[in-house]
Design a protein around this motif. Structure first.
Motif, short mmCIF file in Angstrom:
data_model
loop_
_atom_site.label_atom_id
_atom_site.label_comp_id
_atom_site.label_asym_id
_atom_site.label_seq_id
_atom_site.Cartn_x
_atom_site.Cartn_y
_atom_site.Cartn_z
N GLY A 1 13.89 -26.13 -40.69
CA GLY A 1 15.27 -26.39 -41.11
C GLY A 1 16.18 -25.19 -41.25
O GLY A 1 17.31 -25.33 -41.76
N ALA A 2 15.76 -24.01 -40.82
CA ALA A 2 16.61 -22.82 -40.96
C ALA A 2 17.74 -22.86 -39.94
O ALA A 2 17.57 -23.31 -38.81
CB ALA A 2 15.79 -21.55 -40.78
N SER A 3 18.90 -22.33 -40.35
CA SER A 3 20.04 -22.20 -39.44
C SER A 3 20.29 -20.75 -39.06
O SER A 3 21.01 -20.47 -38.11
CB SER A 3 21.30 -22.80 -40.07
N VAL A 4 19.68 -19.82 -39.81
CA VAL A 4 19.86 -18.39 -39.59
C VAL A 4 18.49 -17.72 -39.66
O VAL A 4 17.67 -18.07 -40.52
CB VAL A 4 20.81 -17.77 -40.64
N PHE A 5 18.28 -16.74 -38.77
CA PHE A 5 17.01 -16.00 -38.76
C PHE A 5 17.32 -14.52 -38.79
O PHE A 5 17.95 -13.98 -37.87
CB PHE A 5 16.19 -16.35 -37.52
N ASP B 1 5.65 -22.98 -27.44
CA ASP B 1 5.22 -22.91 -28.84
C ASP B 1 3.86 -22.22 -28.98
O ASP B 1 3.19 -22.37 -30.00
CB ASP B 1 5.16 -24.30 -29.46
N ARG B 2 3.45 -21.48 -27.96
CA ARG B 2 2.21 -20.73 -28.01
C ARG B 2 2.44 -19.33 -27.44
O ARG B 2 3.35 -19.11 -26.64
CB ARG B 2 1.10 -21.42 -27.19
N ALA B 3 1.61 -18.39 -27.85
CA ALA B 3 1.69 -17.04 -27.32
C ALA B 3 0.27 -16.52 -27.07
O ALA B 3 -0.67 -16.87 -27.79
CB ALA B 3 2.42 -16.11 -28.29
N VAL B 4 0.13 -15.70 -26.04
CA VAL B 4 -1.15 -15.05 -25.71
C VAL B 4 -0.98 -13.56 -25.93
O VAL B 4 -0.08 -12.94 -25.36
CB VAL B 4 -1.55 -15.32 -24.25
N MET B 5 -1.82 -12.99 -26.79
CA MET B 5 -1.71 -11.56 -27.11
C MET B 5 -3.08 -10.90 -26.99
O MET B 5 -4.10 -11.54 -27.28
CB MET B 5 -1.17 -11.39 -28.53
N PRO B 6 -3.11 -9.63 -26.60
CA PRO B 6 -4.40 -8.92 -26.59
C PRO B 6 -5.00 -8.92 -27.99
O PRO B 6 -4.30 -8.69 -28.98
CB PRO B 6 -4.01 -7.50 -26.16
N ARG B 7 -6.28 -9.20 -28.07
CA ARG B 7 -6.94 -9.30 -29.37
C ARG B 7 -6.82 -8.00 -30.17
O ARG B 7 -6.59 -8.01 -31.38
CB ARG B 7 -8.41 -9.67 -29.19
N ASP B 8 -6.92 -6.87 -29.47
CA ASP B 8 -6.83 -5.57 -30.15
C ASP B 8 -5.46 -5.33 -30.76
O ASP B 8 -5.33 -4.56 -31.72
CB ASP B 8 -7.16 -4.43 -29.17
N VAL C 1 10.48 -17.61 -34.92
CA VAL C 1 11.77 -18.28 -34.82
C VAL C 1 11.58 -19.78 -34.64
O VAL C 1 12.38 -20.58 -35.14
CB VAL C 1 12.64 -17.70 -33.67
N GLN C 2 10.51 -20.17 -33.97
CA GLN C 2 10.26 -21.59 -33.77
C GLN C 2 9.82 -22.26 -35.07
O GLN C 2 10.21 -23.39 -35.37
CB GLN C 2 9.24 -21.78 -32.66
N GLY C 3 8.99 -21.55 -35.85
CA GLY C 3 8.60 -22.09 -37.15
C GLY C 3 9.80 -22.21 -38.07
O GLY C 3 9.92 -23.18 -38.85
N ALA C 4 10.71 -21.25 -38.00
CA ALA C 4 11.92 -21.28 -38.83
C ALA C 4 12.79 -22.49 -38.47
O ALA C 4 13.27 -23.22 -39.35
CB ALA C 4 12.71 -19.99 -38.64
N HIS C 5 12.98 -22.71 -37.18
CA HIS C 5 13.79 -23.85 -36.73
C HIS C 5 13.13 -25.17 -37.12
O HIS C 5 13.81 -26.10 -37.58
CB HIS C 5 13.97 -23.76 -35.21
N ARG C 6 11.84 -25.25 -36.95
CA ARG C 6 11.08 -26.45 -37.33
C ARG C 6 11.29 -26.82 -38.79
O ARG C 6 11.41 -28.00 -39.14
CB ARG C 6 9.59 -26.20 -37.06
N ALA D 1 15.34 -14.21 -27.04
CA ALA D 1 14.80 -14.81 -25.82
C ALA D 1 14.11 -16.14 -26.08
O ALA D 1 14.07 -17.01 -25.21
CB ALA D 1 13.81 -13.84 -25.16
N GLU D 2 13.56 -16.32 -27.28
CA GLU D 2 12.84 -17.55 -27.62
C GLU D 2 13.61 -18.41 -28.62
O GLU D 2 13.07 -19.33 -29.21
CB GLU D 2 11.47 -17.20 -28.20
N ARG D 3 14.89 -18.10 -28.80
CA ARG D 3 15.69 -18.76 -29.84
C ARG D 3 15.88 -20.25 -29.54
O ARG D 3 16.41 -20.62 -28.50
CB ARG D 3 17.06 -18.08 -29.94
N PRO D 4 15.50 -21.13 -30.48
CA PRO D 4 15.80 -22.55 -30.31
C PRO D 4 17.30 -22.81 -30.51
O PRO D 4 17.98 -22.06 -31.21
CB PRO D 4 14.98 -23.23 -31.42
N ASP D 5 17.81 -23.84 -29.89
CA ASP D 5 19.20 -24.22 -30.08
C ASP D 5 19.48 -24.49 -31.56
O ASP D 5 18.68 -25.12 -32.25
CB ASP D 5 19.53 -25.48 -29.28
N GLY D 6 20.61 -23.97 -32.05
CA GLY D 6 20.99 -24.22 -33.44
C GLY D 6 20.53 -23.17 -34.42
O GLY D 6 20.83 -23.27 -35.60
#
Length: 262
Positions: free
Chosen positions: A213-217, A94-101, A206-211, A229-234
């Motif tokens: 209540g979404a069923s489709v993204f 539930d976290r990501a690390v990205m280059p600041r730029d 996708v994780q915020g969407a699942h949290r 690749a990061e899709r939650p079940d359902g």
């Protein structure tokens, strides 16, 4: 005269610079931004008691279901990010690390970036209206469409604002809801001629969407594999390249037709 050092003492002395380097790295800020799932907002609903989309000068319909645009919450451009936080985020789904730029390419202060993002959102809102009216073959200026998403910034709500306008004006074109009563979430920029563009941060979205209540993204096609690749079940991931694709896929979900996948 040099004295001979024992092997353990030599190893210990060699390790000191390495330990000092790690100690410095642990304390020094790093050029990364940490991100996590942000809020989602139903463009068919309200924000702070006010409708997100208000249409005057044309007949609208009562909608069912939800169209939830998604966001990420990232550390600020001047935030001190430490190595411990980076390691912790690398090992969390539930976290990501990205280059600041990559997140803040324009630099500037937090206030300047916030203004830039709000300006992007305003422009995105105007283009989303044009895209929806073009899709419905309605003349620009035939009605007034106002959009209010509060302090949410950036252009990534464009696709969902267009879908919300279409649902309020035309539904699925056959008397039903474009959502089919579902909670649909997603992201994507939009152009006036209906092209959907990539936005970034989909692994968090996708994780915020699942949290929420979404069923489709719905995801820009270019980012489909990342979302999958990061899709939650359902949660079903549906790639789209145009506004027409998005509307067609939502109709197919309701009718049992063929729906694209990654």
């Amino acid at each position: 005269m040099l004295s001979r050092l024992s092997r353990p003492r030599v190893l210990a002395l060699c390790a000191l610079p390495v330990l000092a380097l790690f100690g410095t790295a642990a304390l020094a800020p790093l050029p990364f931004t940490l991100a996590r799932p942000g809020v989602t907002a139903d463009v068919l609903g309200e924000d702070d008691g006010q409708p997100v989309i208000t249409i005057t000068g044309a007949e609208t319909r009562t909608t069912d279901g939800q169209l939830r645009m998604t966001t990420i919450l990232a550390t600020g451009p001047k935030a001190d990010v430490r190595i411990g936080e980076v390691f912790d985020s690398w090992f969390r789904t539930d976290r990501a690390v990205m280059p600041r730029d990559a997140v803040y390419p324009t630099g500037g202060s937090e206030k300047e970036i916030e203004k830039h993002n709000l300006d992007d959102m305003k422009e995105s809102q105007n283009v989303a209206v044009d895209a929806a009216l073009n899709y419905l073959d309605r003349e620009p200026g035939s009605m007034r469409v106002d959009v209010d998403l509060g302090d949410i910034g950036g252009p990534s709500a464009g696709l969902f604002l267009s879908l919300g306008i279409i649902d309020k004006l035309d539904g699925n074109g056959s008397g039903g809801d474009l959502t089919g009563g579902r909670t649909i979430a997603g992201t994507g920029t939009i152009t006036a001629d209906g092209k959907v563009g990539a936005v970034g941060g989909v692994s968090m979205k996708v994780q915020g969407a699942h949290r929420d209540g979404a069923s489709v993204f719905l995801v820009p096609k270019a980012e489909c594999r990342q979302a999958e690749a990061e899709r939650p079940d359902g949660l079903r991931i549906v790639p789209v390249s145009t506004l027409k694709d998005a509307v067609g896929s939502l109709k197919a979900l309701e009718s049992g037709g063929k729906v694209p996948s990654c």
